[in-house]
Design a protein around this motif. Structure first.
Motif, PDB file in Angstrom:
ATOM      1  N   HIS A  65       2.875 -29.165  21.279  1.00 15.84           N
ATOM      2  CA  HIS A  65       3.585 -30.430  21.479  1.00 15.84           C
ATOM      3  C   HIS A  65       3.513 -31.232  20.183  1.00 15.84           C
ATOM      4  CE1 HIS A  65       3.199 -30.558  26.183  1.00 15.84           C
ATOM      5  NE2 HIS A  65       3.876 -29.518  25.732  1.00 15.84           N
ATOM      6  N   ARG A 181       6.133 -36.491  23.361  1.00 13.22           N
ATOM      7  CA  ARG A 181       4.748 -36.392  23.808  1.00 13.22           C
ATOM      8  C   ARG A 181       4.009 -37.674  23.447  1.00 13.22           C
ATOM      9  NH1 ARG A 181       0.342 -33.015  25.616  1.00 13.22           N
ATOM     10  NH2 ARG A 181      -1.261 -34.649  25.847  1.00 13.22           N
ATOM     11  N   GLY A 242       4.329 -36.846  29.168  1.00 11.40           N
ATOM     12  CA  GLY A 242       5.441 -36.200  28.471  1.00 11.40           C
ATOM     13  C   GLY A 242       6.753 -36.500  29.155  1.00 11.40           C
TER      14      GLY A 242
END
Length: 289
Positions: A65, A181, A242
């Protein structure tokens, strides 16, 4: 001051974005990352006007991420998301199928935004060319907007498609496309839309806008094209924070040769914890024609 064309070898491989006289984001366009993480440009750190960081890079729970990026788990079998690939009948599986997004050239470059051309490659073979445009603008003294457009064009001369773990057999995991994220806090962030509250109620559903409110910050996401508004939101709050706009939620998205697929998400980055009424007011100011 805009800068067209290529950047000389040895130049700084980041772009600083500024809004209201303050640095609000840094874009790394040639990241040095392991192949398994599907190397790609990303925005990190992204900050509120008050200086609070609202992105996380390579967190321990999902090392692939990368702040704010465009990531797709399956482009005709190539993994542009990072990590394991979900294989029908086998589940998450380590495969040697990772692609990378390679910066080709700047079309425009400035502190208020940029436009660039990228190659999506797997094994030295280009599958897609992307034109990515990012712009920042101030909404008020406590809030600014990040406007990101992704235009993907299949250059292979043959049919390609975008998929997700959901299209490969994992229900509810239709992620892939724009993905943000945020940082992990001491408690899960709140998530809500104009009509629903909570991860279970907003995950996998389209909505005009979606807000995530953490500790001292709120992000308000809005699709800015009809196609983008039809895409469901991928949302995580309890396991990790997220938010993504999903390209291939239930079925694969065709990528015909030479025909661009365009998605545009505008995100308000606000200091403080906004309630639904305040978030709706911010979302109304994100509308673009």
């Amino acid at each position: 001051m805009s800068e067209p064309g290529t950047v000389p070898a040895g130049a700084d491989e980041t772009v600083e974005l500024r809004c209201g006289g303050r640095a609000v984001a840094r874009y790394e366009y040639r990241p040095d990352l392991p192949v398994r993480e599907s190397p790609r440009p990303c925005l990190h750190p992204v900050r509120t006007l008050g200086g609070t960081v609202v992105t996380e890079l390579r967190p321990a729970d999902h090392v692939h991420h990368l702040g704010v990026s465009i990531a797709v788990p399956d482009i005709s079998g190539a993994n542009f998301w990072g990590g394991r690939t979900f294989v029908r009948g086998r589940g998450p599986t380590e495969l040697d199928n990772h692609g990378r997004q390679r910066h080709l050239r700047w079309l425009r470059r400035g502190t208020d935004g940029f436009a660039e051309e990228l190659a999506w490659e797997r094994g030295g073979r280009r599958l897609l060319t992307e034109r990515r445009t990012v712009a920042v603008r101030e909404l008020d003294g406590r809030c600014w907007a990040l406007d990101l457009t992704c235009e993907l064009t299949n250059v292979r001369g043959e049919e390609l498609s975008a998929g997700s773990p959901a299209t490969n057999g994992r229900p509810g995991a239709g992620y892939g496309g724009f993905f943000w994220r945020p940082p992990t806090g001491s408690r899960p962030p709140e998530v809500f839309t104009d009509r629903a509250t909570g991860e279970a109620a907003v995950h996998g559903r389209p909505a005009p806008w979606l807000a995530m409110a953490g500790e001292g910050w709120t992000l308000v996401f809005a699709g800015a094209t009809d196609d983008t508004r039809r895409d469901p939101w991928f949302v995580r709050a309890a396991e990790y924070p997220g938010v993504g706009s999903a390209l291939a939620w239930e079925s694969r998205l065709p990528l015909p040769p030479g025909r661009p697929v365009v998605r545009r998400v505008v995100t308000a980055v606000a200091d403080g914890r906004l309630d639904r009424a305040a978030a709706a007011g911010v979302a109304a100011r994100l509308r673009v024609t």
